[in-house]
Motif scaffolding. Structure first.
Motif, PDB file in Angstrom:
ATOM      1  N   ILE A  23      51.121  39.151  44.985  1.00 18.23           N
ATOM      2  CA  ILE A  23      50.991  40.351  44.425  1.00 18.23           C
ATOM      3  C   ILE A  23      50.027  40.507  43.555  1.00 18.23           C
ATOM      4  N   CYS A  24      48.862  41.252  43.378  1.00 13.28           N
ATOM      5  CA  CYS A  24      47.731  41.067  42.472  1.00 13.28           C
ATOM      6  C   CYS A  24      47.929  42.726  41.685  1.00 13.28           C
ATOM      7  N   VAL A  25      47.833  42.543  40.421  1.00 16.36           N
ATOM      8  CA  VAL A  25      48.229  43.611  39.499  1.00 16.36           C
ATOM      9  C   VAL A  25      46.617  43.923  38.831  1.00 16.36           C
ATOM     10  N   PRO A  26      46.074  44.898  38.576  1.00 18.13           N
ATOM     11  CA  PRO A  26      44.938  45.029  38.065  1.00 18.13           C
ATOM     12  C   PRO A  26      44.826  45.308  36.617  1.00 18.13           C
ATOM     13  N   TYR A  27      43.689  45.248  35.997  1.00 20.61           N
ATOM     14  CA  TYR A  27      43.457  45.471  34.519  1.00 20.61           C
ATOM     15  C   TYR A  27      43.239  46.834  34.275  1.00 20.61           C
ATOM     16  N   ALA A  28      43.519  47.191  32.933  1.00 20.94           N
ATOM     17  CA  ALA A  28      43.350  48.778  32.498  1.00 20.94           C
ATOM     18  C   ALA A  28      42.253  49.149  33.127  1.00 20.94           C
ATOM     19  N   GLY A  29      42.092  50.336  33.390  1.00 21.43           N
ATOM     20  CA  GLY A  29      41.306  51.178  34.118  1.00 21.43           C
ATOM     21  C   GLY A  29      40.824  50.559  35.329  1.00 21.43           C
ATOM     22  N   GLY A  30      41.527  49.525  35.835  1.00 18.07           N
ATOM     23  CA  GLY A  30      41.018  48.974  37.494  1.00 18.07           C
ATOM     24  C   GLY A  30      41.807  49.638  38.396  1.00 18.07           C
ATOM     25  N   LEU A  83      59.593  42.774  49.996  1.00 16.90           N
ATOM     26  CA  LEU A  83      59.668  41.520  50.110  1.00 16.90           C
ATOM     27  C   LEU A  83      60.364  40.825  50.986  1.00 16.90           C
ATOM     28  N   GLY A  84      61.715  40.962  51.397  1.00 16.39           N
ATOM     29  CA  GLY A  84      62.452  40.455  52.181  1.00 16.39           C
ATOM     30  C   GLY A  84      62.921  38.965  51.724  1.00 16.39           C
ATOM     31  N   ASP A  85      62.924  37.927  52.853  1.00 15.37           N
ATOM     32  CA  ASP A  85      63.029  36.588  52.342  1.00 15.37           C
ATOM     33  C   ASP A  85      62.004  35.695  52.257  1.00 15.37           C
ATOM     34  N   GLU A  86      60.743  36.266  52.308  1.00 16.22           N
ATOM     35  CA  GLU A  86      59.548  35.498  52.156  1.00 16.22           C
ATOM     36  C   GLU A  86      59.018  35.231  50.881  1.00 16.22           C
ATOM     37  N   PRO A  87      58.706  33.920  50.702  1.00 18.07           N
ATOM     38  CA  PRO A  87      58.245  33.756  49.450  1.00 18.07           C
ATOM     39  C   PRO A  87      56.999  34.633  48.742  1.00 18.07           C
ATOM     40  N   PHE A  88      56.834  34.760  47.353  1.00 19.83           N
ATOM     41  CA  PHE A  88      55.964  35.727  46.821  1.00 19.83           C
ATOM     42  C   PHE A  88      55.536  34.963  45.518  1.00 19.83           C
ATOM     43  N   ALA A  89      54.292  35.430  44.985  1.00 18.27           N
ATOM     44  CA  ALA A  89      54.016  34.977  43.650  1.00 18.27           C
ATOM     45  C   ALA A  89      53.226  36.287  43.103  1.00 18.27           C
ATOM     46  N   LEU A  90      53.020  36.489  41.720  1.00 16.45           N
ATOM     47  CA  LEU A  90      52.282  37.628  41.002  1.00 16.45           C
ATOM     48  C   LEU A  90      51.134  37.101  40.456  1.00 16.45           C
ATOM     49  N   PHE A  91      50.123  37.776  40.582  1.00 15.77           N
ATOM     50  CA  PHE A  91      48.645  37.457  39.589  1.00 15.77           C
ATOM     51  C   PHE A  91      48.451  38.715  38.899  1.00 15.77           C
ATOM     52  N   GLY A  92      48.242  38.801  37.526  1.00 18.07           N
ATOM     53  CA  GLY A  92      47.842  40.014  36.791  1.00 18.07           C
ATOM     54  C   GLY A  92      46.553  39.543  35.863  1.00 18.07           C
ATOM     55  N   HIS A  93      45.771  40.570  35.930  1.00 23.38           N
ATOM     56  CA  HIS A  93      44.531  40.296  34.878  1.00 23.38           C
ATOM     57  C   HIS A  93      44.555  41.158  33.737  1.00 23.38           C
ATOM     58  N   SER A  94      44.316  40.551  32.729  1.00 27.40           N
ATOM     59  CA  SER A  94      44.388  41.743  31.372  1.00 27.40           C
ATOM     60  C   SER A  94      46.031  42.554  31.257  1.00 27.40           C
ATOM     61  N   SER A 121      45.839  36.039  33.800  1.00 23.53           N
ATOM     62  CA  SER A 121      44.460  35.820  33.369  1.00 23.53           C
ATOM     63  C   SER A 121      44.233  36.800  32.086  1.00 23.53           C
ATOM     64  N   ALA A 122      43.259  36.315  31.550  1.00 20.95           N
ATOM     65  CA  ALA A 122      42.601  37.311  30.385  1.00 20.95           C
ATOM     66  C   ALA A 122      43.619  37.953  29.397  1.00 20.95           C
ATOM     67  N   SER A 123      44.910  37.218  29.164  1.00 21.50           N
ATOM     68  CA  SER A 123      45.896  37.847  28.522  1.00 21.50           C
ATOM     69  C   SER A 123      46.410  36.667  27.817  1.00 21.50           C
TER      70      SER A 123
END
Length: 255
Positions: A23-30, A83-94, A121-123
């Motif tokens: 799951i990818c989370v964008p930066y400010a303004g992104g 999400l259910g039972d599948e594994p997940f990860a999170l990524f976030g920039h700034s 990243s960047a935080s």
């Protein structure tokens, strides 16, 4: 009727279904577009999901969020239904790093869903934040843009010069910076997953100490990796970033 989850999450076509959701989370303004093409670089076992924040792109008519924890809670509710039972990860920039951190806590607290990995990243860690002397989000428009450009070096001159573009981008930027500046970090919580922190070698908004401070927010280990570039190394160093992140994601799939 559009489902809550579909408003919040942009997912790849069904034929791309992998074992690990990233799951990818964008930066400010992104926006979700910041992660366009990640599926072409990541291994087939990793399925990238891009978070769609309110007030931009397909959600342009929705009110912008200014409370980071409230936005994270809404995002977690939408993700919990997918999400259910599948594994997940999170990524976030700034800004996305702090949002991803809060989403991880909310998913665990309310739905007993825990990421296998949090990558930021960047935080600096929110526990190591450096509060500015001035609330940037309260500055007049041009001063606001100048302050952001001075700190992050990423405001195109055309936005400052074109009133129509300013009318489009300024509200989003101001709302996102408000989230950053008004966020109150709740101390005393530990994530049950590892945290990987990425930083740019020329980024003036992060420090080695601030990146390393993410390690104090987890009981499962952490690491710091520096990549060439400034605050927005995300695009020019995408291949290098994902080349490091992908093996970590695959490793987290091994029981």
């Amino acid at each position: 009727m559009e489902r809550l989850a579909d408003r919040w999450v942009l997912r790849p076509p069904r034929e791309r279904a992998g074992r690990m959701r990233l799951i990818c989370v964008p930066y400010a303004g992104g926006s979700a577009a910041a992660f366009h093409g990640w599926g072409d670089v990541l291994p087939p076992a990793v399925e990238p999901w891009a978070l769609r924040l309110p007030g931009r792109d397909a959600r342009i008519r929705e009110p912008l969020g200014t409370d980071l924890r409230a936005v994270a809670a809404e995002a977690a509710e939408a993700l919990a239904g997918l999400l259910g039972d599948e594994p997940f990860a999170l990524f976030g920039h700034s800004l996305g790093a702090w949002l991803a951190y809060e989403i991880a806590h909310e998913l665990g607290r309310k739905w007993d869903l825990h990421p296998a990995l949090l990558a930021v990243s960047a935080s600096n860690a929110p526990s190591a934040r450096r509060r500015p002397r001035t609330s940037v989000h309260r500055l007049p428009d041009l001063e606001f843009l100048e302050a952001l450009d001075s700190r992050y070096g990423a405001i195109p001159p055309v936005i400052r010069e074109d009133p129509q573009l300013r009318a489009v981008y300024l509200p989003v930027l101001r709302a996102d910076v408000t989230m950053l500046e008004t966020y109150e970090f709740p101390a005393g919580r530990l994530l049950p997953c590892p945290v990987l922190a990425y930083g740019g070698t020329e980024d003036r908004e992060t420090s080695a100490e601030g990146l390393a401070a993410w390690g104090a927010l987890t009981g499962a280990g952490s690491g710091v990796t520096l990549l060439p570039g400034g605050h927005f190394f995300l695009q020019p160093e995408r291949a290098r970033l994902l080349g490091h992140l992908a093996p970590e994601l695959l490793r987290s799939l091994i029981p």
